[in-house]
Design a protein around this motif. Structure first.
Motif, PDB file in Angstrom:
ATOM      1  N   LYS A  19       0.844  -1.181   0.000  1.00 11.73           N
ATOM      2  CA  LYS A  19       0.000   0.000   0.000  1.00 11.73           C
ATOM      3  C   LYS A  19       0.889   1.242   0.000  1.00 11.73           C
ATOM      4  N   ARG A  20       0.603   2.116  -0.939  1.00 10.05           N
ATOM      5  CA  ARG A  20       1.361   3.359  -1.035  1.00 10.05           C
ATOM      6  C   ARG A  20       0.407   4.510  -0.768  1.00 10.05           C
ATOM      7  N   LYS A  21       0.811   5.390   0.084  1.00 15.79           N
ATOM      8  CA  LYS A  21      -0.009   6.542   0.390  1.00 15.79           C
ATOM      9  C   LYS A  21       0.360   7.660  -0.575  1.00 15.79           C
ATOM     10  N   ILE A  22      -0.641   8.136  -1.304  1.00 14.52           N
ATOM     11  CA  ILE A  22      -0.413   9.230  -2.240  1.00 14.52           C
ATOM     12  C   ILE A  22      -0.788  10.522  -1.536  1.00 14.52           C
ATOM     13  N   SER A  23       0.149  11.446  -1.514  1.00 15.97           N
ATOM     14  CA  SER A  23      -0.067  12.725  -0.856  1.00 15.97           C
ATOM     15  C   SER A  23      -1.128  13.528  -1.598  1.00 15.97           C
ATOM     16  N   ASN A  24      -1.916  14.270  -0.843  1.00 12.55           N
ATOM     17  CA  ASN A  24      -2.908  15.160  -1.447  1.00 12.55           C
ATOM     18  C   ASN A  24      -2.358  16.555  -1.663  1.00 12.55           C
ATOM     19  N   ASP A  25      -1.085  16.784  -1.276  1.00 12.22           N
ATOM     20  CA  ASP A  25      -0.477  18.093  -1.455  1.00 12.22           C
ATOM     21  C   ASP A  25      -0.368  18.406  -2.940  1.00 12.22           C
ATOM     22  N   PRO A  26      -0.567  19.678  -3.304  1.00 13.34           N
ATOM     23  CA  PRO A  26      -0.451  20.033  -4.723  1.00 13.34           C
ATOM     24  C   PRO A  26       0.998  19.874  -5.202  1.00 13.34           C
ATOM     25  N   SER A  34       4.065  21.224  -7.532  1.00 14.64           N
ATOM     26  CA  SER A  34       4.588  22.413  -8.221  1.00 14.64           C
ATOM     27  C   SER A  34       5.887  22.025  -8.910  1.00 14.64           C
ATOM     28  N   LEU A  35       6.459  22.941  -9.649  1.00 13.40           N
ATOM     29  CA  LEU A  35       7.725  22.665 -10.334  1.00 13.40           C
ATOM     30  C   LEU A  35       8.839  22.328  -9.348  1.00 13.40           C
ATOM     31  N   ASP A  36       8.767  22.890  -8.139  1.00 11.79           N
ATOM     32  CA  ASP A  36       9.811  22.667  -7.135  1.00 11.79           C
ATOM     33  C   ASP A  36       9.544  21.467  -6.226  1.00 11.79           C
ATOM     34  N   THR A  37       8.381  20.844  -6.354  1.00  5.52           N
ATOM     35  CA  THR A  37       8.057  19.671  -5.538  1.00  5.52           C
ATOM     36  C   THR A  37       9.025  18.550  -5.882  1.00  5.52           C
ATOM     37  N   LEU A  38       9.469  17.828  -4.860  1.00  8.07           N
ATOM     38  CA  LEU A  38      10.373  16.710  -5.068  1.00  8.07           C
ATOM     39  C   LEU A  38       9.588  15.450  -5.429  1.00  8.07           C
ATOM     40  N   ILE A  39      10.139  14.686  -6.349  1.00  9.50           N
ATOM     41  CA  ILE A  39       9.520  13.424  -6.737  1.00  9.50           C
ATOM     42  C   ILE A  39       9.621  12.472  -5.555  1.00  9.50           C
ATOM     43  N   GLU A  40       8.496  11.884  -5.202  1.00 11.77           N
ATOM     44  CA  GLU A  40       8.425  11.048  -4.017  1.00 11.77           C
ATOM     45  C   GLU A  40       9.062   9.670  -4.243  1.00 11.77           C
ATOM     46  N   THR A  41       9.529   9.070  -3.154  1.00 16.96           N
ATOM     47  CA  THR A  41      10.006   7.695  -3.183  1.00 16.96           C
ATOM     48  C   THR A  41       8.803   6.803  -3.455  1.00 16.96           C
ATOM     49  N   PHE A  47      -0.974  17.297 -13.441  1.00 16.79           N
ATOM     50  CA  PHE A  47       0.175  18.199 -13.344  1.00 16.79           C
ATOM     51  C   PHE A  47       0.926  18.261 -14.681  1.00 16.79           C
ATOM     52  N   PHE A  48       1.264  17.098 -15.239  1.00 15.39           N
ATOM     53  CA  PHE A  48       2.045  17.075 -16.479  1.00 15.39           C
ATOM     54  C   PHE A  48       1.256  17.652 -17.654  1.00 15.39           C
ATOM     55  N   LYS A  49      -0.050  17.432 -17.670  1.00 17.93           N
ATOM     56  CA  LYS A  49      -0.878  17.972 -18.755  1.00 17.93           C
ATOM     57  C   LYS A  49      -0.954  19.495 -18.707  1.00 17.93           C
ATOM     58  N   ARG A  50      -0.763  20.070 -17.521  1.00 11.89           N
ATOM     59  CA  ARG A  50      -0.726  21.533 -17.412  1.00 11.89           C
ATOM     60  C   ARG A  50       0.422  22.112 -18.237  1.00 11.89           C
ATOM     61  N   TYR A  51       1.520  21.400 -18.288  1.00 12.18           N
ATOM     62  CA  TYR A  51       2.729  21.880 -18.979  1.00 12.18           C
ATOM     63  C   TYR A  51       2.909  21.247 -20.361  1.00 12.18           C
ATOM     64  N   ILE A  52       2.363  20.055 -20.546  1.00 13.40           N
ATOM     65  CA  ILE A  52       2.498  19.334 -21.818  1.00 13.40           C
ATOM     66  C   ILE A  52       1.097  18.832 -22.190  1.00 13.40           C
TER      67      ILE A  52
END
Length: 189
Positions: A64-71, A73-80, A91-96
């Motif tokens: 089970k992986r918990k997906i954060s509900n935090d928005p 942004s470009l500076d957000t770190l990719i989660e483990t 998120f990706f569709k906003r830019y591409i």
């Protein structure tokens, strides 16, 4: 020679010698009360373990992986333990606008925890560029795709129908499922 039916009494080495569709692997796992999650390679490994030992091998993707509900942004770190989700897709569709998850990009995301989503956007562009300008590697679980690409690399005067006929012949045989010129004999039958 006909491909043997996948049963709980099959020897694991016989199983590995033949090609089975992912749907067939899932149906077998379901019938034996094994996990049906994961890609074709994970399902195959689970079935081999079951056929060899009679025991259940739990799935890596069942954790089970918990997906954060935090928005994001470009500076957000990719989660483990990155998991592709609708939140990530949005998120990706906003830019591409033409964005879609592809295997190389998913692999990049899963192996680059701690980098930013800005880095991910740059990596996505690089992956698309590489895909357009170089022959991409096809993951091992996509044997059909690999076979068809190799078929046309050697038989550019043939049709897709010819390639599929040869593929159907090849997957019915024991052993590897890579294209060989000898497979063309299926077109004469």
């Amino acid at each position: 020679m006909k491909r043997p039916k996948l049963t709980k009494d099959m020897d694991s080495t016989v199983f590995l010698n033949y090609y089975y569709l992912k749907d067939e692997l899932v149906a077998f796992c379901r019938s034996q009360k094994l996990s049906t999650s994961g890609n074709k390679t994970e399902l195959t490994n689970r079935i081999v373990y079951y056929l060899h030992t009679g025991k259940n091998l739990s799935s890596q993707s069942e954790k089970k992986r918990k997906i954060s509900n935090d928005p994001i942004s470009l500076d957000t770190l990719i989660e483990t333990d990155f998991v592709c989700s609708q939140k990530h897709r949005a998120f990706f569709k906003r830019y591409i606008p033409s964005f879609s998850f592809n295997v190389p990009f998913q692999n990049w995301l899963k192996t680059n925890a701690g980098k930013t989503y800005q880095d991910a956007l740059l990596a996505y562009d690089a992956i698309l560029y590489d895909k357009k300008h170089h022959k991409s590697k096809i993951d091992s679980q996509f044997e059909y795709n690999t076979y068809i690409r190799d078929f046309f690399a050697n038989q550019n005067d043939k049709t897709l129908k010819d390639a599929i006929t040869c593929w159907n012949y090849k997957k019915s045989l024991p052993g590897h499922h890579r294209y060989e010129a000898d497979d063309l004999k299926a077109l004469n039958d």
